[in-house]
Design an enzyme around this catalytic site. Sequence first.
Site, PDB file in Angstrom:
ATOM      1  N   GLU A  19       0.856  -1.173   0.000  1.00 52.68           N
ATOM      2  CA  GLU A  19       0.000   0.000   0.000  1.00 52.68           C
ATOM      3  C   GLU A  19       0.903   1.239   0.000  1.00 52.68           C
ATOM      4  O   GLU A  19       1.223   1.764  -1.045  1.00 52.68           O
ATOM      5  CB  GLU A  19      -0.938  -0.051   1.205  1.00 52.68           C
ATOM      6  CG  GLU A  19      -2.132   0.857   1.040  1.00 52.68           C
ATOM      7  CD  GLU A  19      -3.402   0.327   1.718  1.00 52.68           C
ATOM      8  OE1 GLU A  19      -4.448   0.860   1.380  1.00 52.68           O
ATOM      9  OE2 GLU A  19      -3.338  -0.562   2.562  1.00 52.68           O
ATOM     10  N   GLU A  22      -2.122   0.083  13.499  1.00 52.98           N
ATOM     11  CA  GLU A  22      -3.346   0.399  12.760  1.00 52.98           C
ATOM     12  C   GLU A  22      -4.589   0.004  13.573  1.00 52.98           C
ATOM     13  O   GLU A  22      -5.604   0.685  13.549  1.00 52.98           O
ATOM     14  CB  GLU A  22      -3.333  -0.379  11.439  1.00 52.98           C
ATOM     15  CG  GLU A  22      -4.536  -0.161  10.557  1.00 52.98           C
ATOM     16  CD  GLU A  22      -4.385  -0.868   9.208  1.00 52.98           C
ATOM     17  OE1 GLU A  22      -3.599  -1.833   9.127  1.00 52.98           O
ATOM     18  OE2 GLU A  22      -5.045  -0.444   8.242  1.00 52.98           O
TER      19      GLU A  22
HETATM   20  C1  BGC Z   1      -5.391   2.286   4.673  1.00 54.44           C
HETATM   21  C2  BGC Z   1      -5.959   3.288   5.616  1.00 54.44           C
HETATM   22  C3  BGC Z   1      -6.914   4.115   4.821  1.00 54.44           C
HETATM   23  C4  BGC Z   1      -8.028   3.163   4.509  1.00 54.44           C
HETATM   24  C5  BGC Z   1      -9.236   3.754   3.942  1.00 54.44           C
HETATM   25  C6  BGC Z   1      -6.507   1.387   4.271  1.00 54.44           C
HETATM   26  O1  BGC Z   1      -6.151   0.349   3.475  1.00 54.44           O
HETATM   27  O2  BGC Z   1      -4.307   1.617   5.195  1.00 54.44           O
HETATM   28  O3  BGC Z   1      -5.179   3.819   6.542  1.00 54.44           O
HETATM   29  O4  BGC Z   1      -7.281   5.308   5.351  1.00 54.44           O
HETATM   30  O5  BGC Z   1      -7.578   2.090   3.749  1.00 54.44           O
HETATM   31  O6  BGC Z   1     -10.221   3.432   4.749  1.00 54.44           O
END
Ligand code: BGC
Length: 883
Positions: free
Chosen positions: A466, A737
């Site tokens: 990501e 997270e």
């Molecule tokens: C990310 C988040 C992002 C989210 C959207 C994820 O995959 O890691 O931090 O804001 O997607 O909801």
Amino acid sequence: MSIVNKLRCEYRENPIGIDCTQPRISWQIQSDTRSWLQAAYQIQISQDIEFKNLLWNSEKVLSNQSVHVEVHHLVVEKCKRYYYRVRVWSEQGEQTDWSEIAFWEMGLLQASDWQADWISTPTEQFPLETETCPLLRHTFQVKGHVQRARIYATSLGLYEMKLNGLSVGEQAFTPGWTSYKHRLQYQTYDVTDLLTSGGNAIGVMLGNGWYKGKLTGRGKKNMYGDRTAFLMQLHIQYEDGTEEIITSNSNWRAAESPVLMSEIYHGETYDARLEKINWSTATYEDADWFPVETLQHTKDMVVAQENEPVHKIEEISPIALITTPSGETVIDMGQNMVGWVRFTIQGRSGQEVTLEHAEVLDQEGNFYTDNLRNAKQTIRYILKGGAPEVYEPHFTFQGFRFVLLTGFGESIRLADFTGIVLHSDMERTGYFQCSDPLINQLQHNILWGQKGNFLDVPTDCPQRDERLGWTGDAQMFIRTSTFLMNVATFFSKWLHDLAADQLEDGGVPFVIPHVLSEKSHSSAAWGDAAVICPWVIYQCYGDKRILEQQYESMKAWVSYIRKQGNDEFLWNTGFHFGDWLGLDAKPDSYIGATDRDFIATAFYAYSVSLLAKTAKVLSKEADWELYTRLYAQIRHAFQQEFVTPSGKLSVPTQTANVLALMFDLLDGTAKERAAKKLLELLEESKFHLTTGFVGTPYLNLVLSQIGHTEAAYQLLFQQDYPSWLYQVTKGATTIWEHWDGIKEDGSFWSKDMNSFNHYAYGAIGEWLYRCVAGIDVDEEAPGYKHIQIKPQPGAGLTWVEAKLESMYGWIYAEWRQSSEHLMEIRISIPPNTTASVLLPNAKETHLRENGAALDQTTGISEMRQTETGVSLILGSGTYNFTY
Ligand code: BGC
């Protein structure tokens, strides 16, 4: 005695290669006099360092402005250097000496300044799908005494450059990541000392990077194009006044490098046997290299680098060598970090070693990479053999604490491995320390979350497939980040890209730069980054220009929302991430319980309120009226939709109450009831949060705002799940997270969404600095020109020390509850600022400053006893209060 120092142009000390034609100058003042205020300044700008040929003399300007003074009477020219100096007068009549001399240097200013050609590898010898990184080289003659030499360079993909065998600059991941279709940054290097008379050689290696490499969870490649390319210009000024320009062109030559593969997510493969010794020196024989191809590619989008470059910032030594239960050899860096490992190895030619990178070990203590999803984070190195070999990767970075070693043999020495931490080289500006070691570790984790995720773009996470510029995450964390480092240019650059990637109708992509699908845009609280981020930068750095720069983008976002659905004052359509990862979510859902229309309308109101304030700052009267009215209308519609006639909020979650209070969306009884309800909800959950990405950043701020700092402290000090300290007690060295990324029993939350370096929840930092330490801005006098200092001590802490370097200089706020009866507060604010201070629970009669009663003290221009303490107005200086 006072002096003018820390001169900066566009936030930087002596920058070279800027393309801003009306640069702004800032300075700090050092003084041993209290209450020092600037009454006037004078700036001189000269072509020569002796200031004989003045290009501009402001003369004495009556003004207290010492931050972002715009140079607008000067027509700047490309590649020219401008020296400047400043002196100031104080209100007390003191005149300082001239400051030390500083300078800035212009870079190339427009596409026509580029005489160079885009060059790329010939497709016949280098098919487009080849993974090997190419080398480019060129030799040239230096024909006289060089006075000054600059390289201006950029690439499609990433580049590393050498001149006569030596690295050019210390930057990594150049040219950085921008919205490449609209903006591509070039870098400027002073290479005067790298040139020699006679034969010289430039060597370049190109990597796929964000331009052409694999990006996103879907592994899409060629996001911006399928060919890497290079563009550069070397300007040599000889002592005799002549100038010569060496450019990238069809005379350059290309060959394969030993880097067989390099991808941001996946790592690098290097075969040292393929090294070409001295390939970037003039004596190297390149007869078997191929001629490059020139590429027709626009230069219109080439702009000067705006933010601080990525550098190798620090080195970490591993703390342990582990043999895991499954028999693998793993080194532990002791810190979840972002960058790479430099290692030394000696062995036989053809021997292969690999380094795999992971953030955590699993329940059993085994190496765990499931949470990286498709990101391989693997370095493969094939030895050339013989003498010790030292390796560092080039165009990839890893997010990791643990490194799995294969092929290194039996006798592994920790000293052969070093963690190299890389991030955008922003100045460290803030520090927070307190009496509780767990909170200090939390603070450490917030800082490391920022280091790991401020690598040219503010990312969600630095390890899995990501690593994208998620707008929501950035918006949530930005205020905290302003306390730790000077992030002004970092965000200014990113916001330029946000505006560039914004859709026609004003929609804002989920990630900036925009690399997700066409439909991936415009979620509430994510898209609002378009408005919130410029406003925060303005507040924290007094930077009005960022509001001017982003104004159209801010307006476009609001107009986008306004056009959604049938009711222009509510936002109740479209897809939203909602209170992402909120703990009140339904089973198997990532989206918290708080009604998404509620969140969307609340953020709509908030963005409009900030836009109205922005219009006011920019003196756009009509807009100010328009948005002020719109804000009132949204507020009204919000109340109609979400508040019962008797004043009860219809959405009964922690996040709903937090947002309604934070954005000031309620009046009278409804407001009181929301405050009461929030506390009830907290009591029900025994003072544990249920909030996700949207509610968490504001939770403690709201509690302090409604006079319940003690509840905020209770939340802060929880150690069981869910809480900030739960992860700290589980050994976290960065912010997770998920509140339960690792569960009590050591098992993991999930495979697909479990980053251990995600700064969003680190937004608690904002409350620690603004409320616990109590350093805050004054909206009306932004950039800490007037400072609010209101420490809020609470149960669990006996002392706090915080300091922040504002554009004016250092601000200190320290408090110490020395005993039940003695509070010590030390405050220091820089020259040319003032502060409103509230000494909590102080009584005027007991208050001492440096041991003396207050009326004998200079620097205090106002003192008032209030219900909550003594309120003061201070001038610059250091104050030691006791009571
Ligand atoms: C990310 C988040 C992002 C989210 C959207 C994820 O995959 O890691 O931090 O804001 O997607 O909801």
